[in-house]
Scaffold this motif. Structure first.
Motif, PDB file in Angstrom:
ATOM      1  N   MET A 279      35.726  50.242  31.111  1.00 13.58           N
ATOM      2  CA  MET A 279      35.654  49.407  32.297  1.00 13.58           C
ATOM      3  C   MET A 279      37.071  49.295  32.854  1.00 13.58           C
ATOM      4  O   MET A 279      37.975  48.864  32.145  1.00 13.58           O
ATOM      5  CB  MET A 279      35.146  48.022  31.857  1.00 13.58           C
ATOM      6  N   LEU A 280      37.253  49.709  34.076  1.00 11.57           N
ATOM      7  CA  LEU A 280      38.581  49.635  34.673  1.00 11.57           C
ATOM      8  C   LEU A 280      38.653  48.488  35.668  1.00 11.57           C
ATOM      9  O   LEU A 280      37.628  48.051  36.209  1.00 11.57           O
ATOM     10  CB  LEU A 280      38.911  50.945  35.396  1.00 11.57           C
TER      11      LEU A 280
ATOM     12  N   MET B 277      50.556  55.697  29.032  1.00  9.56           N
ATOM     13  CA  MET B 277      49.330  55.144  28.441  1.00  9.56           C
ATOM     14  C   MET B 277      48.905  55.984  27.241  1.00  9.56           C
ATOM     15  O   MET B 277      48.482  55.464  26.213  1.00  9.56           O
ATOM     16  CB  MET B 277      48.206  55.126  29.475  1.00  9.56           C
ATOM     17  N   GLN B 278      49.029  57.305  27.396  1.00  9.11           N
ATOM     18  CA  GLN B 278      48.664  58.180  26.283  1.00  9.11           C
ATOM     19  C   GLN B 278      49.574  57.948  25.082  1.00  9.11           C
ATOM     20  O   GLN B 278      49.107  57.878  23.944  1.00  9.11           O
ATOM     21  CB  GLN B 278      48.759  59.656  26.704  1.00  9.11           C
TER      22      GLN B 278
ATOM     23  N   PRO C  67      50.270  57.491  33.459  1.00  9.63           N
ATOM     24  CA  PRO C  67      49.233  57.967  32.542  1.00  9.63           C
ATOM     25  C   PRO C  67      49.818  58.501  31.235  1.00  9.63           C
ATOM     26  O   PRO C  67      49.262  58.279  30.163  1.00  9.63           O
ATOM     27  CB  PRO C  67      48.551  59.095  33.322  1.00  9.63           C
ATOM     28  N   GLU C  68      50.953  59.190  31.336  1.00 11.21           N
ATOM     29  CA  GLU C  68      51.584  59.734  30.126  1.00 11.21           C
ATOM     30  C   GLU C  68      51.995  58.606  29.186  1.00 11.21           C
ATOM     31  O   GLU C  68      51.858  58.704  27.968  1.00 11.21           O
ATOM     32  CB  GLU C  68      52.820  60.573  30.476  1.00 11.21           C
TER      33      GLU C  68
ATOM     34  N   GLN D 129      44.107  52.248  29.454  1.00 13.96           N
ATOM     35  CA  GLN D 129      44.045  52.081  30.907  1.00 13.96           C
ATOM     36  C   GLN D 129      43.129  50.921  31.283  1.00 13.96           C
ATOM     37  O   GLN D 129      43.401  50.182  32.236  1.00 13.96           O
ATOM     38  CB  GLN D 129      43.556  53.366  31.577  1.00 13.96           C
ATOM     39  N   SER D 130      42.058  50.773  30.520  1.00 17.04           N
ATOM     40  CA  SER D 130      41.116  49.697  30.775  1.00 17.04           C
ATOM     41  C   SER D 130      41.817  48.341  30.693  1.00 17.04           C
ATOM     42  O   SER D 130      41.664  47.482  31.561  1.00 17.04           O
ATOM     43  CB  SER D 130      39.970  49.798  29.764  1.00 17.04           C
TER      44      SER D 130
ATOM     45  N   SER E 129      42.175  54.943  22.349  1.00 20.13           N
ATOM     46  CA  SER E 129      41.976  56.021  23.315  1.00 20.13           C
ATOM     47  C   SER E 129      42.769  55.686  24.576  1.00 20.13           C
ATOM     48  O   SER E 129      42.947  54.517  24.916  1.00 20.13           O
ATOM     49  CB  SER E 129      40.498  56.171  23.650  1.00 20.13           C
ATOM     50  N   PRO E 130      43.267  56.700  25.277  1.00 22.40           N
ATOM     51  CA  PRO E 130      44.010  56.415  26.510  1.00 22.40           C
ATOM     52  C   PRO E 130      43.138  55.665  27.516  1.00 22.40           C
ATOM     53  O   PRO E 130      43.649  54.865  28.303  1.00 22.40           O
ATOM     54  CB  PRO E 130      44.401  57.796  27.031  1.00 22.40           C
ATOM     55  N   GLY E 131      41.850  55.917  27.467  1.00 27.01           N
ATOM     56  CA  GLY E 131      40.923  55.201  28.349  1.00 27.01           C
ATOM     57  C   GLY E 131      40.948  53.712  28.074  1.00 27.01           C
ATOM     58  O   GLY E 131      40.974  52.891  28.991  1.00 27.01           O
ATOM     59  N   TYR E 132      40.962  53.368  26.805  1.00 24.60           N
ATOM     60  CA  TYR E 132      41.008  51.953  26.441  1.00 24.60           C
ATOM     61  C   TYR E 132      42.309  51.315  26.932  1.00 24.60           C
ATOM     62  O   TYR E 132      42.308  50.205  27.459  1.00 24.60           O
ATOM     63  CB  TYR E 132      40.868  51.800  24.920  1.00 24.60           C
TER      64      TYR E 132
ATOM     65  N   SER F 164      44.675  48.086  33.484  1.00 27.01           N
ATOM     66  CA  SER F 164      44.236  47.899  34.869  1.00 27.01           C
ATOM     67  C   SER F 164      43.671  46.501  35.117  1.00 27.01           C
ATOM     68  O   SER F 164      43.456  46.106  36.258  1.00 27.01           O
ATOM     69  CB  SER F 164      43.198  48.965  35.242  1.00 27.01           C
ATOM     70  N   PHE F 165      43.446  45.765  34.037  1.00 24.28           N
ATOM     71  CA  PHE F 165      42.925  44.405  34.200  1.00 24.28           C
ATOM     72  C   PHE F 165      44.012  43.471  34.727  1.00 24.28           C
ATOM     73  O   PHE F 165      43.727  42.514  35.433  1.00 24.28           O
ATOM     74  CB  PHE F 165      42.416  43.905  32.839  1.00 24.28           C
TER      75      PHE F 165
ATOM     76  N   PHE G 170      39.825  57.644  31.505  1.00 22.33           N
ATOM     77  CA  PHE G 170      41.268  57.713  31.595  1.00 22.33           C
ATOM     78  C   PHE G 170      41.676  58.701  32.680  1.00 22.33           C
ATOM     79  O   PHE G 170      41.255  59.866  32.650  1.00 22.33           O
ATOM     80  CB  PHE G 170      41.862  58.134  30.245  1.00 22.33           C
TER      81      PHE G 170
ATOM     82  N   THR H 114      47.328  42.368  36.841  1.00 17.60           N
ATOM     83  CA  THR H 114      47.987  42.755  38.088  1.00 17.60           C
ATOM     84  C   THR H 114      49.496  42.932  37.921  1.00 17.60           C
ATOM     85  O   THR H 114      50.139  43.517  38.770  1.00 17.60           O
ATOM     86  CB  THR H 114      47.757  41.686  39.171  1.00 17.60           C
TER      87      THR H 114
END
Lengths: 830, 113, 156
Positions: free
Chosen positions: A171-172, C45-46, C42-43, C60-61, C55-58, C64-65, A183, C67
């Motif tokens: 969730m972004l 975050m990785q 992004p780099e 970013q999640s 995970s990089p997705g986590y 991004s929450f 990602f 501000t």
């Protein structure tokens, strides 16, 4: 056992175990509480607020999906307060949901539609423009995401976190701007990504292939099984006007836990491939002539019989398939053993025997064991849904994981102990573990040195740690891949199982995790040179005669599949029937296999797809295969289930073709009416299958009884081929490989890897190769190109090569199912 | 009136609808987005208040605001949803006349037009 | 390419040690990168994900929450301008517009010379000194146009 708790829902009493959620308790007595975010496999979350209920003595409404039952709780799900809340929540949910139901693929099976229909407000009070977000963009090549339709229930992101444990879908952003994403906008392309389509309660995540193909209510849905790996996951095949439309999950907790992998969901295009064999052909004067299938079947049987009459039954052979159904394989066993009188039957190139010296564990045991001992298995690539089950057991059920393998796998991350033996040293490694345990138990040990680190690459101390993990586990579930073991190691593995079973107060069971659809069934149906169905040794003539009638036992010792190739090459084998197998690609040493097959006077290929073997055939018979066939398969957990037909075909079913062959040579023909007539017969003759019937397997399948393995003798360690040129070759399974099933046009083609070889950095240094270099694998006078990956995926002295495609021709590099050596070198500079 | 955890004293010169609008923006921004009533409700309330503040509202919308407040109250996952309701609900309860004034202007405009 | 400096590595080790689970160190690590780089690429975050087994997705999640984590390069000075109720009642809207005009970034954003990034922020917990803004780590309260001029002009 936990105590039961009594509660009342809408004046109805219900008794459920402690810890049960109110929403589940209501389900038990047929009371529906609407939900969006709650999913039984994901557990409580409470974000959609759809399941608000009134509980007496609680000041606020509470969410039934997060509230566990309490003694004497009184729940109301239809009170005015609840109805007002449900309408309010649905109004919020629909506030910015687009009104594109008429063109939405979820239409007709949409929980949002259904809940609105039942619980929603009749109109909308929204006076502003609905929010605009991205419509229909690719989330991956196979999944389309429509962010306007998303109601932010987070089922998909929680699935990615809890079930597949990748946290790839997340969730972004926040608040009203939150959205499901990945990602850096990368594609969401895990091995299990497609399940999010099924669990999405709206049309936000849709199957790209299925988009706008048909309305869901117009589909013919067939409750069938997946025919890829040995898990046999339950799935629904949807078709319209006999055209394949889509695959969905069909939850069976005893097998798949409600999930299928992407190969199951997106890997069925082959059933409508142009390469299908749909008619029977005979090679006449160098040209294939089409004829009636059953007529060719009759001619084939007569030709085989003629060769038997002339050269003896040893001159013919049958190479079957671990992908056929039990019924088909059973009939072939009857044709070759009883009608034609040969034991030359096999279905594989590795050595394996039926039966286990311990319990045969089903999938559920993975969760109830204390320790899962994984041997030579890479579930993520070989048996994806077993991989999910193991992940679940380890991370959510407190089960420990010990791994003994010759390569690194994804599961190492969550393992309590992971030991890597040298490629080809599996027999000694298994003996070392067995001896380590046997020493404690004071029972007979395998002779010879096993503990020296130089033999396996595993220090004695580490192996002792593993033995200790096993010894203290109380309940061990051993998962092993017989196809990854070299030479005779399977006997050492079974010895190890026997030793573990001797540990006092130990419960031990095993799952023989071969990565093929019906390996277990093929062995159970006697497609083995040395075993009749149900694990009866062909040397045990008394027992054979007892089951099959006097005179059923054959004198000749059968040939294994590889021996049949040898004999074909030497000219002793005259005829071979190959059923849904492709020896030219899948057996070692293609050149030799091809020349051997060409020497046969009769090569019958009965297959569903044109293969490199079928082009050599003198007779080709069409096999219907998954989608069109029906019958039972036995998964790695021993569960027998029914694979239902999904699409209609005019072609004769395989069982009819085989039965025609039997009957045309038989004085007492048996006419089967359906595949179940064969099931019925085999349940009476195959030990272990006596309880298998159309009825007993209907709902969730039934495990066949355990098949005992003959054992008792402590095996000896075979001679180790310790010398060879170059490095030991380990071919690794790759789930998404470009073969006859997934071809270049497959929606999964983006997963295909280039030909890659994985080296230990020590060897890479010696060979002066580094990541990304082009290199050549050479053996047998054959060269295979590959890109170097220095990943320490194996111990030094070996090279791991994932099998990425049929064209790669990897098996050409090997000669046998033992250790094969290969030279890794730099390409010549032009 | 309680704002974000602080006691703020305002005199009669403050337009209470504007203050409620500002606070509802704050809650819309602070809503994490996890639960539906808060995620959707805070934004809807802000949209309506914005209409009213800009002289485009109606008395029906004020009633709707009250009902949205009721649909959010004690139905969200955490207390932020309840807190978001407070400034809107209490401003309507105690300063309804401020709302009516903004709406009346519009409604009388419509009559005269 | 984003890499942690050896100084970072030392800090990270200390941060991770503070928590019973590695995952908890995510916000401090994001803050560390935000402070040093002015934004989180992004780099980065990785790299953070690798450090914490996430995970990089986590990453970013979570990132991004909030501000106050920026995804684009920011100026030398990040001005967080409160526009919540107390500040607004005391004239924050006008002062924000004034500041934007002065810096040439109406509505917020980063100045061409990369000196300032102006950003509206919700309550920064200094209502007693409203209207206020925060420049990097310093709170400036009871703002007036003159005070803003003086503060911004004095920044090197």
């Amino acid at each position: 056992m936990s105590e039961d708790i009594n509660i009342t829902i809408n004046d109805q009493p219900v008794s459920v175990p402690k810890g049960t959620l109110v929403v589940e308790a209501a389900k038990k007595i047929g009371i529906e509480i609407p939900v969006f975010c709650y999913h039984e496999k994901l557990g409580p979350f409470g974000c959609c607020r759809m399941c608000l209920v009134e509980v007496e003595k609680m000041p606020k409404l509470t969410t039934a999906c997060t509230q566990t039952v309490m003694p004497d709780m009184v729940v109301k799900t239809e009170s005015p307060k609840v109805i007002k809340a449900q309408q309010g929540v649905l109004e919020f949910t629909l506030l910015n949901h687009p009104l594109d139901c008429p063109v939405c693929d979820k239409g007709g099976e949409c929980p949002l539609q259904n809940n609105t229909f039942k619980y929603g407000p009749g109109d909308t009070r929204m006076e502003f423009d609905r929010a605009n977000r991205d419509k229909a963009t690719p989330l991956s090549p196979v999944i389309t995401i429509d962010r306007e339709r998303c109601i932010a229930c987070q089922r998909c992101t929680r699935y990615s976190d809890i079930i597949e444990q990748e946290s790839a879908l997340v969730m972004l952003n926040r608040g009203f701007n939150n959205e499901v994403g990945t990602f850096n906008n990368e594609p969401y392309d895990t091995k299990y990504s497609g399940n999010v389509i099924d669990i999405c309660p709206v049309g936000a995540l849709t199957n790209t292939q299925f988009r706008f193909k048909a309305r869901t209510w117009d589909l013919d849905n067939s409750a069938t099984l997946c025919a890829h790996c040995g898990c046999n996951c339950n799935m629904t095949l949807g078709s319209r006007t006999n055209k394949f439309m889509r695959i969905e999950t069909r939850p069976n907790d005893l097998v798949d836990d409600g999930w299928v992998c992407d190969k199951a969901r997106f890997g069925y295009d082959f059933i409508e491939s142009d390469h299908r064999i749909v008619e029977a052909t005979n090679l006449v004067d160098g040209e294939y002539k089409v004829a009636k299938t059953l007529e060719i079947a009759r001619q084939t049987a007569e030709s085989l019989k003629k060769i038997v009459d002339e050269y003896g039954p040893e001159s013919i052979g049958f190479i079957g398939s671990p992908f056929g159904t039990n019924e088909e394989l059973y009939l072939y066993h009857k044709l070759f053993r009883f009608t034609l009188g040969t034991n030359n039957l096999d279905h594989k190139i590795y050595i394996d025997t039926p039966g286990l010296p311990v319990d045969h564990y089903d999938f559920l045991n993975v969760e109830t064991a204390n320790l899962v001992l994984l041997i030579g298995s890479d579930p993520a690539e070989e048996l994806p849904i077993l991989d999910l089950r193991i992940k679940k057991a380890i991370t959510r059920k407190g089960v420990k994981l010990a791994i003994l393998n010759d390569q690194k796998t994804e599961l190492d991350k969550i393992a309590d102990l992971s030991l890597m033996y040298d490629v080809g040293s599996d027999e000694i490694a298994l003996a070392a573990l067995a001896n380590s345990l046997a020493l404690e138990l004071d029972i007979e040990m395998v002779e010879g040195e096993t503990s020296d680190e130089s033999l396996t690459g595993i220090a004695e101390r580490r192996m002792k740690e593993m033995a200790e993990l096993v010894r203290t586990a109380m309940k061990v579930c051993v998962v092993y891949n017989p196809a990854s073991l070299t030479g005779n190691s399977i006997f050492m593995l079974k010895h190890l199982l026997g030793v573990i079973n001797k540990i006092p107060t130990m419960e031990c069971g095993a799952i023989p995790a071969a990565p093929f659809t019906n390996s277990l069934g093929a062995m159970d149906m006697g497609i083995l040179p040395d075993y009749y169905p149900g694990g009866i040794s062909s040397s045990d003539s008394g027992k054979v005669d007892q089951v099959w009638g006097d005179g059923s036992s054959l004198q000749s010792k059968g040939l294994s599949a590889l021996e049949m190739i040898d004999k074909a090459e030497s000219g002793e084998l005259k005829a071979l029937l190959v059923y849904r197998n492709n020896p030219v690609i899948d057996f070692p040493d293609r050149k030799r296999v091809e020349s051997a097959l060409k020497k046969l006077s009769l090569l019958v290929v009965h297959d569903m797809m044109k293969t490199e073997t079928s082009v050599l055939a003198t007779t080709v018979l069409p096999s219907n295969g998954p989608g069109y066939d029906e019958g039972t398969t036995t998964n790695i957990g021993g569960r027998v289930q029914y694979r239902k037909r999904g699409l209609n075909t005019k072609n004769s079913p395989d069982w009819k073709i085989i039965s025609k062959m039997i009957n045309s040579l038989s004085e007492k023909p048996i006419e089967y009416l359906t595949s179940f007539s064969v099931t019925e017969e085999l349940s009476q003759t195959v030990p272990g299958y006596s309880e298998i019937s159309k009825k007993s397997i209907k709902k969730e399948g039934k495990t066949r009884e355990k098949i005992e393995s003959a054992n008792g003798v402590v095996p000896e360690i075979g001679k180790v081929e310790s010398s060879g040129q170059g490095l030991k070759l380990r071919i690794a399974e790759q789930l998404f490989a470009k073969d006859k099933i997934l071809d270049a046009s497959s929606p999964l083609a983006h997963h295909f890897l280039p030909s890659t070889l994985c080296l230990h950095k020590k060897d890479a240094l010696k060979l002066d190769l580094s990541n990304g270099d082009q290199a050549i694998l050479a053996a047998n006078g054959v060269e295979v190109k590959a890109i170097v990956e220095v990943s320490n995926r194996c111990n030094p002295g070996a090279v791991i090569v994932p099998r990425v495609s049929d064209d790669q021709g990897l098996l050409r590099l090997s000669r046998s199912c033992s250790v094969n050596w290969v030279e890794v070198k730099k390409p010549k500079v032009e | 009136m309680l704002g974000s955890g602080a006691l703020i004293v305002m005199d009669h010169t403050v337009n209470i609808v504007e203050a409620a609008l500002r606070m509802s923006y704050f809650y819309m921004h602070e809503s994490c987005g996890k639960c539906t009533p808060c995620r959707e409700g805070t934004r809807w309330m802000y949209q309506i208040l914005n209409d009213i503040q800009n002289g485009k509202g109606s008395s029906k919308q004020v009633e709707k605001l009250e009902d949205i407040c009721d649909n959010m109250s004690f139905k969200c996952f955490c207390a932020l949803g309840d807190a978001a309701v407070a400034p809107v609900a209490s401003s309507i309860m105690h300063f309804r006349s401020d709302y009516d004034e903004l709406i009346k202007n519009l409604e009388s405009d419509e009559v005269s037009a | 390419m984003f890499v942690f400096t050896s100084e970072d590595e030392n800090k990270i080790e200390k941060i991770i040690k503070k928590y019973p689970v590695k995952q908890s160190a995510l916000l401090p690590l994001l803050t560390l990168v935000q402070r040093r780089e002015g934004y989180i690429s992004p780099e980065a975050m990785q790299a953070i994900g690798k450090k914490l087994d996430l995970s990089p997705g986590y990453v970013q999640s979570v990132m991004s929450f909030y501000t106050m984590y920026h995804t684009e390069p920011t100026g030398k000075y990040i001005i967080l301008f409160c526009h919540n109720i107390s500040c607004q009642l005391n004239g924050a809207d006008n002062l924000f517009a004034y500041t934007g005009q002065k810096l040439g970034v109406s509505g917020g954003g980063t100045t061409e010379d990369k000196k300032f990034t102006l950003h509206k922020e919700e309550c920064l917990a200094a209502c007693c000194g409203a209207p206020m803004m925060r420049i990097n780590d310093i709170f400036h309260e009871n703002l007036t146009k003159e005070k803003i001029d003086q503060i911004l002009d004095s920044l090197p």
